[in-house]
Design an enzyme around this catalytic site. Structure first.
Site, PDB file in Angstrom:
ATOM      1  N   GLY A 110      27.746  85.913  14.573  1.00 42.56           N
ATOM      2  CA  GLY A 110      26.799  85.541  13.510  1.00 42.56           C
ATOM      3  C   GLY A 110      25.355  85.813  13.881  1.00 42.56           C
ATOM      4  N   GLY A 112      22.548  84.922  15.316  1.00 43.50           N
ATOM      5  CA  GLY A 112      22.154  83.875  16.258  1.00 43.50           C
ATOM      6  C   GLY A 112      20.656  83.787  16.438  1.00 43.50           C
ATOM      7  N   ARG A 113      19.987  84.870  16.119  1.00 43.35           N
ATOM      8  CA  ARG A 113      18.526  84.830  16.211  1.00 43.35           C
ATOM      9  C   ARG A 113      17.894  85.719  15.156  1.00 43.35           C
ATOM     10  NH1 ARG A 113      16.672  88.402  21.229  1.00 43.35           N
ATOM     11  NH2 ARG A 113      18.428  89.818  21.331  1.00 43.35           N
ATOM     12  N   LYS A 133      13.754  88.691  13.275  1.00 41.38           N
ATOM     13  CA  LYS A 133      14.577  88.629  14.486  1.00 41.38           C
ATOM     14  C   LYS A 133      13.778  87.911  15.577  1.00 41.38           C
ATOM     15  CE  LYS A 133      17.294  91.500  17.639  1.00 41.38           C
ATOM     16  NZ  LYS A 133      17.859  92.841  17.848  1.00 41.38           N
ATOM     17  N   ASP A 145      18.973  80.823  22.685  1.00 41.09           N
ATOM     18  CA  ASP A 145      17.834  80.093  22.123  1.00 41.09           C
ATOM     19  C   ASP A 145      17.330  80.569  20.765  1.00 41.09           C
ATOM     20  OD1 ASP A 145      16.700  82.466  22.861  1.00 41.09           O
ATOM     21  OD2 ASP A 145      15.497  81.659  24.500  1.00 41.09           O
ATOM     22  N   ARG A 203      12.741  92.906  10.273  1.00 39.42           N
ATOM     23  CA  ARG A 203      13.549  94.092   9.989  1.00 39.42           C
ATOM     24  C   ARG A 203      13.783  94.184   8.487  1.00 39.42           C
ATOM     25  NH1 ARG A 203      18.417  93.991  14.405  1.00 39.42           N
ATOM     26  NH2 ARG A 203      19.211  92.228  13.197  1.00 39.42           N
ATOM     27  N   ASP A 280      30.196  94.143  15.795  1.00 41.33           N
ATOM     28  CA  ASP A 280      29.155  93.349  15.131  1.00 41.33           C
ATOM     29  C   ASP A 280      27.825  94.100  15.095  1.00 41.33           C
ATOM     30  OD1 ASP A 280      29.687  92.719  17.979  1.00 41.33           O
ATOM     31  OD2 ASP A 280      27.765  91.697  17.879  1.00 41.33           O
ATOM     32  N   ASP A 290      20.590  96.970  15.308  1.00 43.62           N
ATOM     33  CA  ASP A 290      20.531  96.192  16.547  1.00 43.62           C
ATOM     34  C   ASP A 290      20.142  97.030  17.756  1.00 43.62           C
ATOM     35  OD1 ASP A 290      21.038  93.924  15.197  1.00 43.62           O
ATOM     36  OD2 ASP A 290      22.793  93.332  16.333  1.00 43.62           O
TER      37      ASP A 290
HETATM   38  P1  AMP Z   1      23.836  91.508  20.525  1.00 41.89           P
HETATM   39  O1  AMP Z   1      24.485  91.825  21.817  1.00 41.89           O
HETATM   40  O2  AMP Z   1      22.317  91.493  20.593  1.00 41.89           O
HETATM   41  O3  AMP Z   1      24.321  92.332  19.397  1.00 41.89           O
HETATM   42  O4  AMP Z   1      24.192  89.991  20.195  1.00 41.89           O
HETATM   43  C1  AMP Z   1      25.489  89.499  20.106  1.00 41.89           C
HETATM   44  C2  AMP Z   1      25.445  88.134  19.497  1.00 41.89           C
HETATM   45  O5  AMP Z   1      24.644  87.257  20.302  1.00 41.89           O
HETATM   46  C3  AMP Z   1      24.871  88.063  18.105  1.00 41.89           C
HETATM   47  O6  AMP Z   1      25.588  87.092  17.402  1.00 41.89           O
HETATM   48  C4  AMP Z   1      23.452  87.622  18.338  1.00 41.89           C
HETATM   49  O7  AMP Z   1      22.904  86.956  17.229  1.00 41.89           O
HETATM   50  C5  AMP Z   1      23.612  86.677  19.508  1.00 41.89           C
HETATM   51  N1  AMP Z   1      22.393  86.573  20.311  1.00 41.89           N
HETATM   52  C6  AMP Z   1      21.850  87.501  21.137  1.00 41.89           C
HETATM   53  N2  AMP Z   1      20.724  87.034  21.701  1.00 41.89           N
HETATM   54  C7  AMP Z   1      20.537  85.774  21.232  1.00 41.89           C
HETATM   55  C8  AMP Z   1      19.549  84.764  21.428  1.00 41.89           C
HETATM   56  N3  AMP Z   1      18.511  84.928  22.244  1.00 41.89           N
HETATM   57  N4  AMP Z   1      19.705  83.599  20.755  1.00 41.89           N
HETATM   58  C9  AMP Z   1      20.751  83.396  19.938  1.00 41.89           C
HETATM   59  N5  AMP Z   1      21.702  84.301  19.710  1.00 41.89           N
HETATM   60  C10 AMP Z   1      21.604  85.482  20.343  1.00 41.89           C
HETATM   61 MG    MG Z   2      23.971  92.388  17.554  1.00 43.74          MG
END
Ligand code: AMP
Ligand code: MG
Length: 539
Positions: A110, A112-113, A133, A145, A203, A280, A290
Site C-alpha cells: 500500500g 506507505g508514504r 510522496k 515512518d 507526483r 507493486d 517509483d
Molecule cells: P518501494 O520499495 O519504495 O517500492 O516500497 C515498498 C513498500 O514500502 C511500499 O508499500 C511503500 O509505500 C513502503 N515504504 C517504503 N518506504 C517507506 C517509508 N519510509 N515509510 C512508509 N512506507 C514506506
Molecule cells: Mg514502490
C-alpha cells in the site's frame, strides 16, 4: 501564518476525485498501521511539517494543471506541496495494494508514504492525480515512518522529468520541497543511521494504479472489490474500451501487455535500470513509476544493477528487465483470472507481450544504428554481434550510440589500431582503453564492415542518417554521478544544480555545446562511489 487569498488557479482546480467517489473506502478512520480489508483506500491527511521550502518545480507539469509559474512561486503553493494545507475539494487518501517483491508474494503493502490529494480534470479534459510522496504515515506504512529524504526526492524529481523529455512513459513530478525537518536513515542497512534532510515530491500521473492493486484483492479472494477496481480502471483509465463488450477485460489486459512492452523497449533504448521491478512498482498504464535505487547504464553491461539489495541475484539487472516485466504480467493475469475464468486469452496476451517486445526492440535497435527498417535476414546477426562486442571493453552506451552517427559508413575501416579507434568519434566511449585488444579491434572492424554494407544499402545520406539516430540516441541522460553531485550540493544548502540539470535534460537529444561536460563519461572518482553506482532501497 495566513496563506489567503488562495491563488485562483488552485481555487479553480477541478477535483472530481473519482477514485474515492466510486471505490470502497476503509471504514476505519484511524491512521494506524494495520491490515485493511475489502477497501481500495483509506482517507488520511498529510502530516504537518515545520518549515517547508520550495527547492524546484516543473513548469511543464504545472502547465498540465493549468497553474502559471506565479502560482508555483507563491507561499501558498509551498505549503500545499508540503501537505501543510489542503486546497478546496482535495480529499486525501492512501491506496491499498500488495505485491510480489523479488519474486515472492509480500502481502499488503500500500501507499506507505504516498498520500493522494485527489484527481483533477484540466482544461483539456485530461485527468491528473496528484500525490505527495513523503508526507507522513498512513495505515500502510508498516514499520516505516512515511517520510522521504532529500537525496531520494531529488532523484525522483529529476528523473521523472528527464524520462518525460526523453519520450519515456513516466509519472511526472510537479514540485520538490524541503520539509525543514530531519529524518533518520541507515543508507546501507549496516547499522550506521544518520539524520538527513526530509523532503516531499508531488507526483502527477493519470493514475497511480499498480499491478499490486489488483493482486491484493485476488490474494484475499475479495472478488467484489476486485471487480469494482477493474471496472473502475477500465472506465476511467481506458475510456476508449467498451466496458459492455464481453471480452473487455481481455482487451484491457492486452493493452497492459502492449504498453508494458513499449515501456521496456524505451528503457532498453536509453539504458535505464529501474532497480526494483516488484509488481507493486508496475504501473497499469505502462508508466515508469517509483524511482528508487534506479540507475543509468554507463558501460554496457547487461548484468548491471545499481541496487545493492539485489547485488547477489541481480534479478532486476538491465538485460533482464523485459523478462521480469513478462513475469510481472503473469502475476497480474493470475490476479484477474477469477473475473475472466478462461486462461487461453490471457496466455495469448502474454505471448502478445513477447511479440510486441521483440518487434519493438528490433525496430528500436535498428533505429539506434541509423537503419531505415529492421530486416531479419541481415539484422539479427548484426545486432547479436554488436551486443557481444560491446561488453568486451568497458564502453559507455550513451556515448557509443550518440557518436556512432558521426561514423561515415563510406569510410568505415577506422579502427585497425587502438590509437585510431581512440581518435575516432567512438573513442570517447571507452572507459578502459587498455582493454582494447587485437581480437577486439578485429571483431569490431569485421562488424563495422558488415554494418557499412548494410547501411549503404539503405541509401540514406550521412546527414539524414545522423538526424534519425540523434532522435533516438540521447546526448544527455541523468548520469548517476550528476544526480549525486546535485544531491551533495543540495545537502550543503546549495540546490542550484537541480534546476540546472532539469534545464539540461529538457532537450536531451539536442547538442548543447556549452554543456558538453554533462555528456562526458562518468569520471573515475564516481566508479564505485555510493550514490553513483551503488544504491539501496533506503530512501
Ligand atoms: P518501494 O520499495 O519504495 O517500492 O516500497 C515498498 C513498500 O514500502 C511500499 O508499500 C511503500 O509505500 C513502503 N515504504 C517504503 N518506504 C517507506 C517509508 N519510509 N515509510 C512508509 N512506507 C514506506
Ligand atoms: Mg514502490
Amino acid at each position: 501564518m495566513n496563506y489567503k487569498p488562495i491563488p485562483a488557479a488552485i481555487e479553480n482546480l477541478n477535483f472530481d476525485n473519482r477514485f474515492v467517489q466510486e471505490l470502497p473506502a476503509d471504514p476505519d478512520p484511524a491512521n494506524s498501521r494495520r491490515p485493511v480489508y475489502a477497501a481500495c483506500y483509506s482517507r488520511v491527511k498529510p502530516q504537518r511539517v515545520l518549515a517547508p521550502q520550495l527547492v524546484a518545480y516543473s513548469k511543464e507539469v504545472a502547465d498540465l494543471l493549468d497553474m502559471p509559474p506565479s502560482v508555483c512561486e507563491s507561499a501558498y503553493f509551498t505549503q500545499l506541496m508540503a501537505g501543510n494545507i489542503l486546497a478546496p475539494r482535495m480529499d486525501p487518501y492512501a491506496t491499498c495494494y500488495g505485491g510480489h517483491q523479488f519474486g515472492n508474494w509480500a502481502g499488503q503493502l500500500g501507499d506507505g508514504r504516498a498520500i493522494n490529494l485527489g484527481e483533477i480534470v484540466n482544461r483539456r479534459s485530461q485527468r491528473w492525480a496528484l500525490q505527495l510522496k513523503g508526507a507522513g504515515p498512513t495505515p500502510y506504512s508498516r514499520t516505516a515512518d512515511g517520510l522521504a529524504v532529500l537525496r531520494s526526492s531529488i532523484r525522483e524529481f529529476l528523473c521523472s522529468e528527464a524520462m518525460y523529455h526523453l519520450g519515456v512513459p513516466t509519472t511526472r513530478a510537479l514540485s520538490l520541497v524541503l520539509t525543514g525537518e530531519e529524518v533518520e536513515r541507515d543508507m546501507f542497512y549496516d547499522g550506521h543511521p544518520k539524520m538527513e534532510p526530509g523532503a516531499i515530491v508531488c507526483r502527477v500521473a493519470p493514475s497511480f494504479t499498480r499491478f499490486g492493486n489488483f493482486e491484493i484483492f485476488a490474494s484475499r479472494k475479495e472478488m467484489t472489490v476486485l471487480k469494482q477496481l477493474l471496472d473502475y480502471t477500465v472506465r476511467t483509465d481506458f475510456p476508449h474500451l467498451d466496458i459492455t463488450a464481453p471480452d473487455v477485460y481481455i482487451q484491457w489486459f492486452e493493452e497492459v501487455c502492449r504498453t508494458t512492452a513499449e515501456l521496456m523497449v524505451h528503457w532498453m533504448r536509453v539504458g535505464f535500470v529501474h532497480g526494483v521491478m516488484n509488481t507493486d512498482n508496475m504501473s497499469i498504464l505502462g508508466l515508469t513509476i517509483d524511482y528508487g535505487p534506479y540507475g543509468w547504464l554507463e558501460d554496457y553491461d547487461p548484468k548491471w544493477t545499481p541496487n545493492t539489495t539485489d547485488a547477489a541475484t541481480r534479478r532486476y539487472c538491465f538485460g533482464d528487465q523485459p523478462g521480469i516485466a513478462h513475469w510481472n504480467l503473469l502475476q497480474l493475469a493470475n490476479a484477474v483470472f477469477p473475473l475472466i475464468e478462461d486462461a487461453e486469452p490471457l496466455k495469448a496476451a502474454l505471448n502478445l507481450y513477447v511479440d510486441s517486445f521483440q518487434h519493438g526492440w528490433h525496430k528500436m535497435m535498428v533505429q539506434k544504428l541509423g537503419l531505415k527498417a529492421y530486416r531479419p535476414g541481415t539484422d539479427d546477426a548484426l545486432l547479436k554481434d554488436l551486443l557481444a562486442i560491446l561488453p568486451m571493453v568497458e564502453t559507455d552506451m550513451t556515448i557509443f550510440f550518440r557518436n556512432f552517427s558521426k561514423i561515415d559508413p563510406a569510410a568505415i575501416a577506422l579502427s585497425d589500431n587502438r590509437m585510431g579507434l581512440l581518435a575516432s568519434p567512438l573513442g570517447d566511449a571507452y572507459y578502459r582503453p587498455d582493454q582494447i585488444t587485437r581480437d577486439y579491434l578485429d571483431r569490431l572492424n569485421h562488424w563495422l564492415t558488415a554494418y557499412g554494407t548494410r547501411v549503404r544499402n539503405d541509401g540514406l545520406s550521412l546527414e539524414a542518417r545522423a538526424r534519425n539516430m540523434n532522435a533516438v540516441n540521447p546526448k544527455y541522460v541523468l548520469r548517476n554521478y550528476l544526480a549525486q553531485l546535485a544531491i551533495e550540493k543540495a545537502e550543503q544548502g546549495d540546490s542550484e544544480m537541480i534546476p540546472a540539470l532539469l534545464e539540461l535534460l529538457r532537450r536531451p537529444y539536442d547538442e548543447q555545446p556549452e554543456k558538453e561536460d554533462f555528456a562526458a563519461r562518468r569520471p573515475d572518482w564516481a566508479r564505485d562511489k555510493p550514490g553513483c553506482s551503488m544504491l539501496s532501497c533506503s530512501s
